[in-house]
Design a protein around this motif. Structure first.
Motif, PDB file in Angstrom:
ATOM      1  N   PHE A 189       0.833  -1.199   0.000  1.00 19.78           N
ATOM      2  CA  PHE A 189       0.000   0.000   0.000  1.00 19.78           C
ATOM      3  C   PHE A 189       0.871   1.253   0.000  1.00 19.78           C
ATOM      4  CE2 PHE A 189      -1.681   3.512   2.517  1.00 19.78           C
ATOM      5  CZ  PHE A 189      -2.746   3.874   1.708  1.00 19.78           C
ATOM      6  N   ILE A 190       1.935   1.226   0.796  1.00 19.83           N
ATOM      7  CA  ILE A 190       2.788   2.420   0.879  1.00 19.83           C
ATOM      8  C   ILE A 190       3.395   2.740  -0.493  1.00 19.83           C
ATOM      9  CG2 ILE A 190       4.951   3.309   1.886  1.00 19.83           C
ATOM     10  CD1 ILE A 190       3.968   2.012   4.521  1.00 19.83           C
ATOM     11  N   LYS A 191       3.714   1.722  -1.248  1.00 20.35           N
ATOM     12  CA  LYS A 191       4.243   1.953  -2.599  1.00 20.35           C
ATOM     13  C   LYS A 191       3.189   2.639  -3.478  1.00 20.35           C
ATOM     14  CE  LYS A 191       7.812  -1.579  -2.719  1.00 20.35           C
ATOM     15  NZ  LYS A 191       8.253  -2.843  -3.313  1.00 20.35           N
ATOM     16  N   GLN A 192       1.948   2.204  -3.346  1.00 15.77           N
ATOM     17  CA  GLN A 192       0.864   2.845  -4.113  1.00 15.77           C
ATOM     18  C   GLN A 192       0.699   4.305  -3.674  1.00 15.77           C
ATOM     19  OE1 GLN A 192      -2.706   0.473  -3.562  1.00 15.77           O
ATOM     20  NE2 GLN A 192      -3.388   1.077  -5.600  1.00 15.77           N
ATOM     21  N   PHE A 193       0.801   4.502  -2.368  1.00 14.93           N
ATOM     22  CA  PHE A 193       0.690   5.848  -1.786  1.00 14.93           C
ATOM     23  C   PHE A 193       1.796   6.747  -2.366  1.00 14.93           C
ATOM     24  CE2 PHE A 193       0.982   8.919   1.764  1.00 14.93           C
ATOM     25  CZ  PHE A 193      -0.343   9.069   2.141  1.00 14.93           C
ATOM     26  N   LEU A 194       3.011   6.184  -2.461  1.00 14.95           N
ATOM     27  CA  LEU A 194       4.138   6.944  -3.020  1.00 14.95           C
ATOM     28  C   LEU A 194       3.903   7.254  -4.501  1.00 14.95           C
ATOM     29  CD1 LEU A 194       6.987   4.961  -1.250  1.00 14.95           C
ATOM     30  CD2 LEU A 194       6.502   7.388  -0.885  1.00 14.95           C
ATOM     31  N   ASP A 195       3.339   6.306  -5.227  1.00 10.90           N
ATOM     32  CA  ASP A 195       3.015   6.547  -6.638  1.00 10.90           C
ATOM     33  C   ASP A 195       2.061   7.734  -6.771  1.00 10.90           C
ATOM     34  OD1 ASP A 195       4.544   4.478  -7.673  1.00 10.90           O
ATOM     35  OD2 ASP A 195       2.905   3.030  -7.608  1.00 10.90           O
ATOM     36  N   VAL A 196       1.065   7.750  -5.887  1.00  8.23           N
ATOM     37  CA  VAL A 196       0.075   8.831  -5.931  1.00  8.23           C
ATOM     38  C   VAL A 196       0.723  10.162  -5.520  1.00  8.23           C
ATOM     39  CG1 VAL A 196      -2.064   9.664  -4.863  1.00  8.23           C
ATOM     40  CG2 VAL A 196      -1.909   7.312  -5.678  1.00  8.23           C
ATOM     41  N   MET A 197       1.604  10.104  -4.545  1.00 17.29           N
ATOM     42  CA  MET A 197       2.335  11.325  -4.170  1.00 17.29           C
ATOM     43  C   MET A 197       3.131  11.859  -5.357  1.00 17.29           C
ATOM     44  SD  MET A 197       3.872  10.664  -0.343  1.00 17.29           S
ATOM     45  CE  MET A 197       4.978  12.076  -0.477  1.00 17.29           C
ATOM     46  N   ALA A 198       3.834  10.958  -6.045  1.00 22.51           N
ATOM     47  CA  ALA A 198       4.658  11.388  -7.185  1.00 22.51           C
ATOM     48  C   ALA A 198       3.788  12.003  -8.281  1.00 22.51           C
ATOM     49  CB  ALA A 198       5.448  10.201  -7.733  1.00 22.51           C
ATOM     50  N   LEU A 199       2.618  11.429  -8.484  1.00 22.85           N
ATOM     51  CA  LEU A 199       1.691  11.969  -9.487  1.00 22.85           C
ATOM     52  C   LEU A 199       1.343  13.423  -9.190  1.00 22.85           C
ATOM     53  CD1 LEU A 199      -0.272  11.278 -11.907  1.00 22.85           C
ATOM     54  CD2 LEU A 199      -1.977  10.705 -10.162  1.00 22.85           C
ATOM     55  N   HIS A 200       1.346  13.786  -7.908  1.00 28.79           N
ATOM     56  CA  HIS A 200       1.005  15.152  -7.503  1.00 28.79           C
ATOM     57  C   HIS A 200       2.241  16.031  -7.264  1.00 28.79           C
ATOM     58  CE1 HIS A 200      -2.696  12.905  -6.727  1.00 28.79           C
ATOM     59  NE2 HIS A 200      -3.320  14.041  -6.883  1.00 28.79           N
ATOM     60  N   GLY A 201       3.401  15.517  -7.607  1.00 32.64           N
ATOM     61  CA  GLY A 201       4.625  16.333  -7.486  1.00 32.64           C
ATOM     62  C   GLY A 201       5.114  16.504  -6.065  1.00 32.64           C
ATOM     63  N   CYS A 202       4.680  15.624  -5.157  1.00 35.36           N
ATOM     64  CA  CYS A 202       5.146  15.714  -3.764  1.00 35.36           C
ATOM     65  C   CYS A 202       6.521  15.051  -3.655  1.00 35.36           C
ATOM     66  CB  CYS A 202       4.179  15.009  -2.825  1.00 35.36           C
ATOM     67  SG  CYS A 202       2.509  15.643  -2.966  1.00 35.36           S
ATOM     68  N   ASN A 203       7.321  15.517  -2.702  1.00 35.21           N
ATOM     69  CA  ASN A 203       8.684  14.967  -2.629  1.00 35.21           C
ATOM     70  C   ASN A 203       9.142  14.573  -1.229  1.00 35.21           C
ATOM     71  OD1 ASN A 203       9.019  17.480  -1.530  1.00 35.21           O
ATOM     72  ND2 ASN A 203      10.877  17.979  -2.682  1.00 35.21           N
ATOM     73  N   GLN A 204       8.236  14.600  -0.230  1.00 32.14           N
ATOM     74  CA  GLN A 204       8.629  14.201   1.128  1.00 32.14           C
ATOM     75  C   GLN A 204       7.532  13.310   1.711  1.00 32.14           C
ATOM     76  OE1 GLN A 204      11.635  15.256   2.384  1.00 32.14           O
ATOM     77  NE2 GLN A 204      12.018  16.645   0.670  1.00 32.14           N
TER      78      GLN A 204
END
Ligand code: ACM
Ligand code: ZN
Length: 570
Positions: A189-204
């Motif tokens: 799940f955390i990997k999916q969460f990170l994918d979604v973060m990256a989609l929104h340009g988040c970096n932390q």
């Protein structure tokens, strides 16, 4: 047998489904500048190539991502063509040219963080050129191209208007917190969460790893900590004060190997993982395993309900610091982050006031109450006393840990309660009880991350009508528009120099009420889209109506990714 006319109709439908679609740069977050220079179009079709520097492994990975994303959005398969000069899509690292500096100077070292992430995306008759100073900029450019594409089942060509996009994030710190203490979320799940973060340009990715209700980080020197501290016997059902429990043991923790895997996966998406060990409060799961570290000696259960617990680490016991250094030492081994979060929030001092060890330490350190100092930043639960001797004892612990982290080359982040006993030299303040703590810290020239609860707490409901959404932390609504309206830098409050102390903004997903991945995504989306424009866009660029009009396109990608989101936007 089908009649001829039916076959013709079927062929027409098939042609419609697979005909060329048009890309649009009305994406989220909106790029800084989008210049459409002519009405001409470049058509991207299956089989076209993506070129990159074949000696650069990062560029190769970004090219692979882009190939995957184009396939995901359009069904078209592109080819990787390393080194080719004439490919339709080219990824190029360019040398920075700084104003007023000689070209021979090593520029990268002096480049500010946001510039490292800047990029240009140019489309003309030759094709699509993504250029940046660093691979991270190319990654951002690739995300922009991905979001510009039409999201369709299949396509036999995408028309892209000629354009030059130049972009750079407003803030260098663009975070999201996930609380894995109250509920445990799998690495998958955390990997999916990170994918979604990256989609929104988040970096932390702020990974909240310990709580009263569960210890989630393996510490090899203290094997019982995660083994026993991760499991609570039961969990409260419904409102915490009702004390109605499910009587089902609940647990889970991350091995160091799993944490390293999360760090690796995040780094590939240009996300830094900021781990948090929350201390000296929110430590009841550790006290369960090591009751000698509490003021009363326990016993302490891993907390089965939510709230602020009065049982905290003893501030006067030398073993407390030993314990913390062991934990933070292993944390530094696993997480390369320049920032380590030490928590510091909601630490009631009632035990410390009555504890002979805490009071002896206060005496030894000659800490005296200084109630004339008004602690800016407001106050709630736990540190009501302004600059009390007990709050100074918390600062003493922070100081010890700050020195320890500095010896490992890291900086400390703490919640804004760390202002109460006085900030340690290099502390970064994460302002959650509104923005006052952040403003107070910036006025002391400390770095600040703004995460005010009323704008940035996505454990709260997004809709006014609570009955239309899953149960959440109630009390106030954080709608998409409310979050969107957040302006983290108020010039009337801070000088220009102090404004530079604001590193960025973060959304926080606390999980007392969020036990399942689907619910987590529902809380996150589409509010993260709002947050991404707060993190990326200058105030003059922001417009909620325009944002709302651009959102359906992003939601099509959410659908493709199979993530749940709230379909109503308020
Ligand atoms: C917090 O929400 N207690 C940081
Ligand atoms: Zn004590």
């Amino acid at each position: 047998m089908m009649k001829r006319i039916e076959l013709f109709a079927l062929a027409c439908i098939a042609a419609l489904v697979a005909s060329a679609q048009r890309a649009s740069f009305d994406i989220i977050p909106l790029p800084k500048e989008v210049k459409t220079e002519s009405a001409q179009l470049f058509t991207l079709t299956a089989g076209m190539g993506i070129s990159y520097d074949e000696d650069n492994a990062e560029c190769r990975r970004i090219a692979e991502f882009l190939k995957e994303w184009v396939g995901e959005a359009t069904g078209m398969e592109l080819q990787l063509t390393p080194g080719a000069k004439t490919s339709s899509i080219r990824l190029a690292i360019i040398a920075p040219v700084k104003k007023g500096k000689k070209a021979s100077q090593p520029e990268t070292a002096t480049m500010i963080e946001q510039e490292k992430e800047s990029y240009t995306l140019a489309i003309n008759k030759k094709g699509i050129l993504l250029s940046a100073y660093e691979p991270v900029g190319l990654f951002r450019a690739a995300e922009t191209l991905r979001k510009s594409l039409p999201v369709v089942k299949e396509s036999n060509g995408v028309e892209l208007p000629f354009v030059t996009i130049t972009d750079q994030p407003r803030f260098s710190y663009r975070g999201v917190l996930l609380d894995c203490g109250r509920h445990f979320f799998s690495v998958e799940f955390i990997k999916q969460f990170l994918d979604v973060m990256a989609l929104h340009g988040c970096n932390q990715f702020h990974w909240h790893l310990t709580e009263d209700q569960g210890w989630r980080f393996e510490v090899k020197a203290l094997p019982d900590l995660a083994k026993k501290g991760s499991i609570r016997e039961k969990t409260v059902v419904g409102p915490s004060n009702m004390r109605i429990y499910d009587n089902i043991p609940y647990g889970g923790y991350y091995t160091q190997e799993e944490c390293r895997e999360v760090v690796r996966y995040a780094a590939e998406r240009y996300i830094n993982v900021v781990p948090e060990i929350d201390m000296p409060g929110h430590m009841q799961s550790a006290l369960h395993v090591f009751p000698n570290l509490g003021c009363t000696g326990g016993p302490y259960p891993v907390a089965p309900h939510w709230g602020v617990m009065r049982e905290v680490l003893c501030g006067g016991n030398p073993q407390t610091l030993e314990f913390l250094k062991t934990v933070f030492g292993e944390l530094c081994d696993v997480f390369p982050s320049p920032y380590i979060h030490i928590g510091g929030d909601e630490c009631p001092k009632e035990r410390w006031k009555d504890c002979p060890k805490c009071q002896a330490k206060i005496k030894e350190l000659n800490l005296t109450a200084d109630n004339s100092i008004k602690v800016e930043g407001g106050d709630n639960r736990g540190s009501q006393d302004g600059r009390s001797a007990e709050n100074k004892l918390q600062t003493y612990i922070n100081h010890e840990i700050e020195q320890f982290l500095a010896s490992r080359g890291r900086s400390l982040i703490g919640w804004d309660e760390i202002l109460a006993g006085g900030l340690t030299e290099d502390a970064i303040v994460m302002s959650w009880r509104g923005t006052k703590g952040g403003v107070a810290a910036a006025r002391q020239n400390h770095r600040v991350i703004m995460s005010p609860n009323v704008y940035a707490y996505i454990d709260h409901p997004q809709l006014k009508d609570y009955s239309k959404q899953p149960r959440t932390t109630d009390s106030y609504q954080v709608s998409c528009s409310k979050m969107y309206s957040f302006e983290p830098v108020v010039p009337e409050e801070l000088t220009e120099e102090q404004q530079d102390c604001i590193l960025g903004v973060q959304a926080n997903l606390w999980t007392e009420q969020v036990a399942y991945p689907e619910h987590a995504f529902y809380q996150l989306l589409p509010r993260l889209a709002s947050m991404s424009e707060v993190q990326w866009c200058k105030p003059e660029q922001k417009d909620f109506e325009s944002f709302k009009a651009r959102l359906p396109k992003l939601e099509k990608l959410y659908d493709k990714l199979g993530v749940v989101y709230c379909k109503q936007v308020e």
